[in-house]
Design an enzyme around this catalytic site. Sequence first.
Site, PDB file in Angstrom:
ATOM      1  N   ASP A  50      95.588  58.284  43.470  1.00 34.63           N
ATOM      2  CA  ASP A  50      96.305  57.948  42.251  1.00 34.63           C
ATOM      3  C   ASP A  50      95.917  58.859  41.096  1.00 34.63           C
ATOM      4  O   ASP A  50      94.948  59.640  41.182  1.00 34.63           O
ATOM      5  CB  ASP A  50      96.042  56.497  41.864  1.00 34.63           C
ATOM      6  CG  ASP A  50      96.936  55.522  42.620  1.00 34.63           C
ATOM      7  OD1 ASP A  50      97.877  55.986  43.286  1.00 34.63           O
ATOM      8  OD2 ASP A  50      96.696  54.304  42.540  1.00 34.63           O
ATOM      9  N   LYS A  71     101.091  57.047  39.650  1.00 37.58           N
ATOM     10  CA  LYS A  71     102.167  56.427  38.888  1.00 37.58           C
ATOM     11  C   LYS A  71     101.670  56.261  37.461  1.00 37.58           C
ATOM     12  O   LYS A  71     100.663  55.593  37.219  1.00 37.58           O
ATOM     13  CB  LYS A  71     102.564  55.068  39.476  1.00 37.58           C
ATOM     14  CG  LYS A  71     103.103  55.151  40.893  1.00 37.58           C
ATOM     15  CD  LYS A  71     103.502  53.796  41.425  1.00 37.58           C
ATOM     16  CE  LYS A  71     104.741  53.262  40.775  1.00 37.58           C
ATOM     17  NZ  LYS A  71     105.933  54.047  41.084  1.00 37.58           N
ATOM     18  N   MET A 186      97.022  48.238  30.550  1.00 33.37           N
ATOM     19  CA  MET A 186      98.342  48.850  30.358  1.00 33.37           C
ATOM     20  C   MET A 186      99.117  48.180  29.222  1.00 33.37           C
ATOM     21  O   MET A 186     100.301  47.894  29.328  1.00 33.37           O
ATOM     22  CB  MET A 186      99.149  48.781  31.663  1.00 33.37           C
ATOM     23  CG  MET A 186      98.482  49.519  32.813  1.00 33.37           C
ATOM     24  SD  MET A 186      99.244  49.209  34.441  1.00 33.37           S
ATOM     25  CE  MET A 186      98.640  47.543  34.787  1.00 33.37           C
TER      26      MET A 186
END
Length: 283
Positions: A50, A71, A186
């Site tokens: 990642d 991502k 996030m």
Amino acid sequence: MSDSLPLPLTAWPELRPGWVWLCGAGPGDPGLLTLHGLNALRQADVVVYDALVSQDILSWASDAELIYAGKRGGKPSAKQRDISLHLVELARAGKRVLRLKGGDPFVFGRGGEEAQTLVQHGVPIRIIPGISAGIGGLAYAGIPVTHRDVNQSVTFVTGHDQTGDTPGSLDWNAIAQGSQVIVIYMGMKHIAQITQRLMEAGRSASEPLAFVTSATLQQQNVVESTVGTAVDDAKAAGVEPPAIICIGRSVLMRQVLDWQSFEAGAAPRNLDPLDRGRPAESA
């Protein structure tokens, strides 16, 4: 770390052909990778990694093919379905596959989705937990997520759902009223909406809040703020995602536990930031 450094003598598991191990790489500092993670890196034929996995960690997989599958919000990214099915393809090709994720694969890391896809397609798996940024990253900032003078609960939430919007399924009233400390992953994109909802649900505008970016890395930055001033303070400080956001009085403990500043020669700002009026060792 040298590739020749031996692992402790124990019965280390073997990554066999056709298997996929889903492994958490930790929040960033290579030293926070587990020994099971290091063992996996040394055996893998393919490492699918990642965006937040460092090159230092990947360098320990010197003989493996490295495939990027990161991502990042607002940036071009591989589709989750494509990533999951690619893991199936690699395993069916007889590869020893390591799926390496930042933090912990089961903490807002989509590890459960990928693992379920693999099992549904008959691919054997192993799960290797990692240190989540919401715990390890805050610890590097000198913020304990639990402290008996502050909280008996902590809630971890994501700042956006599958659509990229603030999660509508979250009961912000229940979160605000039921958890003394809230850790948000996030959440930078929607920090204005999040703090507004929390204040509407009863959280004080003066409640401590901290942003931690590049957690555990040399460029780590911590911005101390409050719920009411978070939006303006983040803008003034140029805070950019990814960031961990911590809300609650435990943020005050940074005044006495900012151990990285101590290493640089600074003194604690406040030995009793919770105003207990007694030594920490006293009941």
